[in-house]
Design an enzyme around this catalytic site. Structure first.
Site, mmCIF file in Angstrom:
data_model
loop_
_atom_site.group_PDB
_atom_site.id
_atom_site.type_symbol
_atom_site.label_atom_id
_atom_site.label_comp_id
_atom_site.label_asym_id
_atom_site.label_seq_id
_atom_site.Cartn_x
_atom_site.Cartn_y
_atom_site.Cartn_z
ATOM 1 N N ASN A 10 -23.480 -11.207 3.034
ATOM 2 C CA ASN A 10 -24.294 -12.060 2.163
ATOM 3 C C ASN A 10 -25.728 -12.008 2.686
ATOM 4 O O ASN A 10 -26.049 -12.647 3.680
ATOM 5 C CB ASN A 10 -23.741 -13.497 2.210
ATOM 6 C CG ASN A 10 -24.603 -14.474 1.435
ATOM 7 O OD1 ASN A 10 -25.501 -14.067 0.683
ATOM 8 N ND2 ASN A 10 -24.340 -15.759 1.607
ATOM 9 N N TRP A 11 -26.545 -11.228 2.009
ATOM 10 C CA TRP A 11 -27.920 -11.025 2.491
ATOM 11 C C TRP A 11 -28.806 -12.230 2.173
ATOM 12 O O TRP A 11 -29.957 -12.273 2.599
ATOM 13 C CB TRP A 11 -28.519 -9.766 1.858
ATOM 14 C CG TRP A 11 -27.869 -8.485 2.291
ATOM 15 C CD1 TRP A 11 -26.771 -8.338 3.106
ATOM 16 C CD2 TRP A 11 -28.269 -7.152 1.942
ATOM 17 N NE1 TRP A 11 -26.480 -7.012 3.279
ATOM 18 C CE2 TRP A 11 -27.377 -6.259 2.576
ATOM 19 C CE3 TRP A 11 -29.292 -6.633 1.150
ATOM 20 C CZ2 TRP A 11 -27.481 -4.871 2.437
ATOM 21 C CZ3 TRP A 11 -29.402 -5.250 1.011
ATOM 22 C CH2 TRP A 11 -28.504 -4.385 1.651
ATOM 23 N N LYS A 12 -28.292 -13.164 1.396
ATOM 24 C CA LYS A 12 -29.061 -14.363 1.007
ATOM 25 C C LYS A 12 -30.434 -13.938 0.458
ATOM 26 O O LYS A 12 -30.530 -12.939 -0.235
ATOM 27 C CB LYS A 12 -29.184 -15.320 2.191
ATOM 28 C CG LYS A 12 -27.825 -15.641 2.813
ATOM 29 C CD LYS A 12 -27.866 -16.768 3.780
ATOM 30 C CE LYS A 12 -26.500 -16.925 4.419
ATOM 31 N NZ LYS A 12 -26.404 -18.076 5.281
ATOM 32 N N HIS A 96 -21.260 -21.068 -2.714
ATOM 33 C CA HIS A 96 -21.679 -21.027 -1.307
ATOM 34 C C HIS A 96 -22.233 -22.409 -0.928
ATOM 35 O O HIS A 96 -22.853 -23.083 -1.749
ATOM 36 C CB HIS A 96 -22.750 -19.945 -1.121
ATOM 37 C CG HIS A 96 -23.048 -19.681 0.317
ATOM 38 N ND1 HIS A 96 -23.892 -20.486 1.054
ATOM 39 C CD2 HIS A 96 -22.604 -18.726 1.165
ATOM 40 C CE1 HIS A 96 -23.952 -20.021 2.289
ATOM 41 N NE2 HIS A 96 -23.171 -18.958 2.389
ATOM 42 N N GLU A 98 -24.731 -23.286 0.654
ATOM 43 C CA GLU A 98 -26.175 -23.460 0.424
ATOM 44 C C GLU A 98 -26.441 -23.827 -1.029
ATOM 45 O O GLU A 98 -27.306 -24.652 -1.326
ATOM 46 C CB GLU A 98 -26.924 -22.182 0.837
ATOM 47 C CG GLU A 98 -27.020 -22.077 2.349
ATOM 48 C CD GLU A 98 -27.065 -20.662 2.888
ATOM 49 O OE1 GLU A 98 -27.372 -19.721 2.131
ATOM 50 O OE2 GLU A 98 -26.788 -20.504 4.092
ATOM 51 N N GLU A 168 -15.683 -21.331 4.893
ATOM 52 C CA GLU A 168 -16.911 -21.321 5.676
ATOM 53 C C GLU A 168 -17.259 -22.742 6.112
ATOM 54 O O GLU A 168 -17.890 -23.491 5.345
ATOM 55 C CB GLU A 168 -18.067 -20.774 4.842
ATOM 56 C CG GLU A 168 -17.863 -19.356 4.364
ATOM 57 C CD GLU A 168 -19.194 -18.671 4.092
ATOM 58 O OE1 GLU A 168 -19.458 -17.662 4.725
ATOM 59 O OE2 GLU A 168 -19.967 -19.183 3.267
ATOM 60 N N GLY A 174 -24.891 -20.019 10.046
ATOM 61 C CA GLY A 174 -26.255 -19.807 10.526
ATOM 62 C C GLY A 174 -26.609 -20.623 11.753
ATOM 63 O O GLY A 174 -27.775 -20.731 12.120
ATOM 64 N N SER A 214 -21.208 -17.624 11.318
ATOM 65 C CA SER A 214 -21.656 -16.998 12.570
ATOM 66 C C SER A 214 -20.693 -15.928 13.089
ATOM 67 O O SER A 214 -20.461 -15.822 14.294
ATOM 68 C CB SER A 214 -21.924 -18.073 13.635
ATOM 69 O OG SER A 214 -22.953 -18.952 13.195
ATOM 70 N N GLY A 235 -23.291 -13.656 7.080
ATOM 71 C CA GLY A 235 -24.687 -13.867 6.701
ATOM 72 C C GLY A 235 -25.612 -13.108 7.631
ATOM 73 O O GLY A 235 -25.843 -11.907 7.466
ATOM 74 N N GLY A 236 -26.125 -13.787 8.653
ATOM 75 C CA GLY A 236 -27.134 -13.216 9.544
ATOM 76 C C GLY A 236 -26.785 -11.841 10.087
ATOM 77 O O GLY A 236 -27.641 -10.937 10.110
HETATM 78 C C1 PEP Z 1 -22.859 -17.298 5.102
HETATM 79 O O1 PEP Z 1 -23.923 -17.735 4.728
HETATM 80 O O2 PEP Z 1 -21.995 -17.025 4.267
HETATM 81 C C2 PEP Z 1 -22.648 -17.129 6.529
HETATM 82 C C3 PEP Z 1 -21.435 -17.085 6.969
HETATM 83 O O3 PEP Z 1 -23.781 -17.049 7.321
HETATM 84 P P1 PEP Z 1 -23.820 -16.726 8.893
HETATM 85 O O4 PEP Z 1 -22.927 -15.544 9.128
HETATM 86 O O5 PEP Z 1 -25.254 -16.430 9.179
HETATM 87 O O6 PEP Z 1 -23.320 -17.941 9.608
#
Ligand code: PEP
Length: 254
Positions: A10-12, A96, A98, A168, A174, A214, A235-236
């Site tokens: 997920n590049w957001k 998600h 967010e 999640e 994050g 994470s 994500g990251g």
């Molecule tokens: C996400 O936003 O779906 C996610 C899991 O982010 P991160 O891996 O950065 O925690």
């Protein structure tokens, strides 16, 4: 029943056209042909076309980060399932945390999007997860159950088998804090039991449940080795070829 591991990035709201193309190409090269793991890249809408071109003819799939549940019309700023498939998407992330927190998305809203996604031949990745306060108040299972029942409202057994759930925990997204493999597996097993109750044990066995929060190359192997963890939503660590490739490489092969 063996479920194929699904690793989605997920590049957001990150990247530019050039960096999106080079990240996608780097992942394609790292994944190679005949990967036992299914890999999906979910760039911002602006770069879906770029990433579709970079992954065309490869085993790497493309997904959207959201959709609007309507046919073409007067919905300024939105895009629908037909547009996502038109630009090469097979998947779409829905609900998600967010979007739930920043855009006020509710379970009812996620359910409408889910039905629009499936009607448009997209595989929905439905995100659920508790906040730290909810975990500390021992409300995790109640929160997850409410989100899943609400987000999957009206879904029939046949279609249910084709969806993906992403667990999640909001406190792990994050933040660098990852759920332990025991914490994650416990919630995944709970979700599978809930899906068996809502649909059937056979359908629940087919539904892939990803973990997100994470995930990194260093913790992916132990999470992905758990019996009810069928992949990761990243994500990251999906923004760098070596990190994302490291997570893919950490997946058990079949
Ligand atoms: C996400 O936003 O779906 C996610 C899991 O982010 P991160 O891996 O950065 O925690």
């Amino acid at each position: 029943m063996s479920r194929r591991i699904l690793i989605a990035g997920n590049w957001k709201m990150n990247m530019r056209a050039a960096s999106a193309a080079s990240l996608a190409k780097g992942i394609v090269d790292a994944v190679g042909k005949n990967s036992p793991v299914e890999v999906v890249l979910c760039p911002p809408a602006a770069y879906l076309h770029t990433v579709s071109e970079a992954t065309a003819g490869t085993s790497v799939e493309v997904g959207g980060q959201n959709l609007y549940p309507a046919d073409d019309g007067a919905f300024t700023g939105e895009l629908n399932a037909a547009m996502l498939t038109d630009v090469g998407c097979r998947y779409v992330i829905l609900g998600h945390s967010e979007r739930r927190q920043l855009m006020g998305e509710t379970d009812a809203c996620v359910s409408k999007k889910l039905h629009a996604a499936m009607a448009g031949n997209l595989v929905p990745i439905v995100c659920v997860g508790e906040t730290l306060e909810q975990r500390e108040a021992e409300e995790t299972e109640a929160v997850i159950e409410k989100q899943i029942r609400g987000s999957l409202e009206g879904l029939d057994e046949v279609r249910a088998a084709g969806i993906v759930i992403a667990y999640e925990p909001v406190w792990a997204i994050g933040t660098g804090k990852t759920a332990s493999k025991e914490q994650a597996e416990a919630v995944h097993a709970f979700i599978r039991g809930l899906l068996a109750d809502m649909f059937s044990p056979g359908v629940a066995e087919q539904i892939r449940i990803q973990y997100g929060g994470s995930v990194k190359p260093g913790n992916a192997a132990e999470l992905l080795a758990e019996p009810n963890i069928d992949g990761a939503l990243v994500g990251g660590a999906s923004l760098k070829v070596e990190d994302f490739a490291g997570i893919i490489a950490a997946a058990p092969s079949a």
